[in-house]
Design an enzyme around this catalytic site. Structure first.
Site, PDB file in Angstrom:
ATOM      1  CD  GLN A 143      -2.913  -1.181   2.280  1.00 19.14           C
ATOM      2  OE1 GLN A 143      -2.626  -1.866   3.259  1.00 19.14           O
ATOM      3  NE2 GLN A 143      -4.016  -0.459   2.234  1.00 19.14           N
TER       4      GLN A 143
ATOM      5  CG  ASN B 270      -3.656  -7.655   7.860  1.00 16.60           C
ATOM      6  OD1 ASN B 270      -3.718  -7.151   8.981  1.00 16.60           O
ATOM      7  ND2 ASN B 270      -4.406  -7.215   6.853  1.00 16.60           N
ATOM      8  CD  GLU B 271      -8.041  -6.853   8.127  1.00 16.95           C
ATOM      9  OE1 GLU B 271      -8.308  -6.774   6.911  1.00 16.95           O
ATOM     10  OE2 GLU B 271      -8.342  -5.976   8.940  1.00 16.95           O
TER      11      GLU B 271
ATOM     12  CG  HIS C  60      -1.087  -6.331   5.186  1.00 17.08           C
ATOM     13  ND1 HIS C  60      -1.092  -5.705   6.410  1.00 17.08           N
ATOM     14  CD2 HIS C  60      -2.202  -5.882   4.568  1.00 17.08           C
ATOM     15  CE1 HIS C  60      -2.147  -4.914   6.514  1.00 17.08           C
ATOM     16  NE2 HIS C  60      -2.847  -5.000   5.392  1.00 17.08           N
TER      17      HIS C  60
HETATM   18  C1  BGC Z   1      -6.435  -3.818   6.037  1.00 19.36           C
HETATM   19  C2  BGC Z   1      -5.705  -2.634   5.443  1.00 19.36           C
HETATM   20  C3  BGC Z   1      -6.703  -1.655   4.859  1.00 19.36           C
HETATM   21  C4  BGC Z   1      -7.592  -1.177   5.990  1.00 19.36           C
HETATM   22  C5  BGC Z   1      -8.645  -0.164   5.560  1.00 19.36           C
HETATM   23  C6  BGC Z   1      -7.691  -3.478   6.786  1.00 19.36           C
HETATM   24  O1  BGC Z   1      -8.699  -4.374   6.461  1.00 19.36           O
HETATM   25  O2  BGC Z   1      -5.567  -4.589   6.818  1.00 19.36           O
HETATM   26  O3  BGC Z   1      -4.795  -3.088   4.508  1.00 19.36           O
HETATM   27  O4  BGC Z   1      -6.113  -0.594   4.209  1.00 19.36           O
HETATM   28  O5  BGC Z   1      -8.286  -2.264   6.534  1.00 19.36           O
HETATM   29  O6  BGC Z   1      -9.511  -0.752   4.674  1.00 19.36           O
END
Ligand code: BGC
Length: 448
Positions: free
Chosen positions: A42, A180-181, A136
């Site tokens: 990002q 991540n998530e 990520h």
């Molecule tokens: C993610 C980020 C994203 C942020 C805002 C999260 O779900 O880890 O990468 O930019 O939310 O949407």
């Protein structure tokens, strides 16, 4: 009359005291980590060898944008660390880009890794602790072509990558996020057709989900093993950053909306965490098919829960796949992305998480898309207030990372949403701290 005056005096002084007491009380205990978070794809730019780069060229991003140079952090990283220093954070959460480190299968790029070695050294000079995410959302494109997480070879590949990273910066990093998530990421790919492989059936989510749980567990063990080889044996903390969301039935008396909201919340908030907590992966689909897999090696592979929290959503059941529709249908106060601002939700997820899993938590992401910066200060204040008021286990809340230090490439939404404490001019890459930057700075400085 005498009594009324006495009562009024009593009330004002009592209320006055409690108000000023509250104002004087620090928000968090000593040792609380103040943090900002970013991710490599990002902000860095030129992530040529990633699956997202390929995906972007296929025209899937809003306004046909591509991540391109992103914020040009790859060149301006020292300026960005100087900004963090000025902000006063004690920790910086960032990700190491697998696609840059291993652009071709089995070929590890030392030069690309040097970027992170220098980054960590510079952070150290500035007294900012590194907090590293290994995955990520992005993958090297060669792995996507090999089937991504659906291919079980991804587990070993992830271990090799993690080991390479550890050998270069591991001794200086005490906090790690393996992935991540993971649920949001896989649901986006297999149930909601938002990211590669763009499916909306739920049917093929099983293999990548199981492999990602196993990959996490393997890397959890690897990082601990590597740390145990070191003389210092400084405690290492390994977990995932889990996306938590509050879901509410859109039509309160409609049982199908209720069930859909329940399943959505359970899938996103708990499926992965349960798997790495007790070794039992359970995913209820909003259809008749359910997934249940026993993964004993994953049991007890989290030292903390990383909490990413942004919003509450309403859920409507729909008859065709993916069977749910999610959104801010009642037009509650929201961000530029129409995400409902709901700070109480943070309390709910943190309290439940502390109760359910016997480990501390770290707020690994919380933030708002707000181009005008008119809502961000209140957003920060209300969420920190809620967090600091959590009585049970306050000391088990290790830190708070604001998402994000910089405006950045917001995946499918492109560059339009502005999540940064620092504004980016995408023509010149000039960094301009917003008012909320100084607001967060003053909170950090005073711990109030
Ligand atoms: C993610 C980020 C994203 C942020 C805002 C999260 O779900 O880890 O990468 O930019 O939310 O949407």
């Amino acid at each position: 009359m005498k009594y009324v005056i006495a009562l009024l005096l009593f009330l004002t002084t009592t209320l006055g005291y409690s108000f000023s007491d509250q104002m004087n009380e620090p928000l968090f205990d000593k040792g609380f980590e103040w943090c900002v978070a970013t991710s490599a794809h990002q902000i860095e730019g030129n992530n040529f060898h990633s699956d997202w780069w390929a995906f972007e060229q296929e025209g899937h991003i809003k306004n046909n944008e591509t991540s391109g140079l992103a914020t040009n952090h790859i060149e301006l990283w020292q300026e960005d660390i100087a900004l963090m220093k000025e902000l006063g954070v004690t920790t910086y959460r960032f990700s190491v880009e697998w696609a840059k480190i291993e652009p071709k299968k089995g070929e590890f790029n030392e030069e690309a890794m040097m970027f992170y070695v220098n980054l960590v050294n510079e952070l150290e000079k500035n007294n900012i602790k590194p907090f590293v995410t290994l995955h990520h959302f992005t993958l090297p494109n060669w792995l996507r072509l090999d089937g991504g997480w659906a291919n079980k070879e991804s587990i070993e590949r992830f271990e090799l990558f993690a080991d390479f990273v550890y050998k270069h910066i591991g001794d200086k990093v005490n906090y790690w996020i393996t992935t991540n998530e993971p649920m949001l990421y896989l649901l986006g790919g297999y149930a909601f057709a938002e990211v590669p492989p763009m499916k909306n059936t739920w049917a093929d989510i099983g293999a990548p989900l199981v492999n990602l749980v196993k990959a996490h567990a393997a890397v959890y063990k690897l990082l601990h093993h590597n740390r145990n080889q070191e003389e210092s044996r400084t405690p290492i903390h390994v977990g995932i950053a889990n996306h938590f969301r509050i879901f509410k039935a859109h039509r309160a008396i409609n049982p199908l909306d209720q069930v859909a909201a329940f399943y959505a919340q359970r899938a996103l908030n708990n499926s992965f965490l349960d798997a790495i907590n007790d070794g039992e992966l359970v995913l209820y689909f909003p259809t008749m098919i359910n997934l249940r897999v026993h993964i004993p090696e994953a049991k007890g592979t989290q030292d903390f829960v990383g909490v990413n929290y942004y919003k509450r959503d309403e859920v409507k059941f729909i008859k065709k796949a993916p069977f749910l529709e999610i959104g801010n249908f009642s037009n509650k106060e929201a961000s530029d992305l129409n995400w409902e601002i709901y700070s109480k939700g943070l309390k709910k997820v943190v309290e439940k998480t502390l109760k359910k899993y016997d480990v501390p938590i770290f707020i690994t992401e919380n933030g708002i898309a707000d181009k005008s910066d008119s809502k961000r200060p209140d957003f920060i204040a209300s969420h920190l207030k809620v967090l600091s008021n959590i009585k049970r286990g306050k000391s088990r809340i290790l830190g708070y990372c604001h998402w994000s230090l910089l405006d950045n490439f917001e995946w499918r939404e492109g560059f339009d949403p502005r999540f940064g404490l620092v504004e980016i001019d995408y023509e010149t890459f000039e960094r301009k701290p917003r008012d909320s930057f100084y607001y967060y700075k003053s909170i950090i400085r005073k711990n109030k």
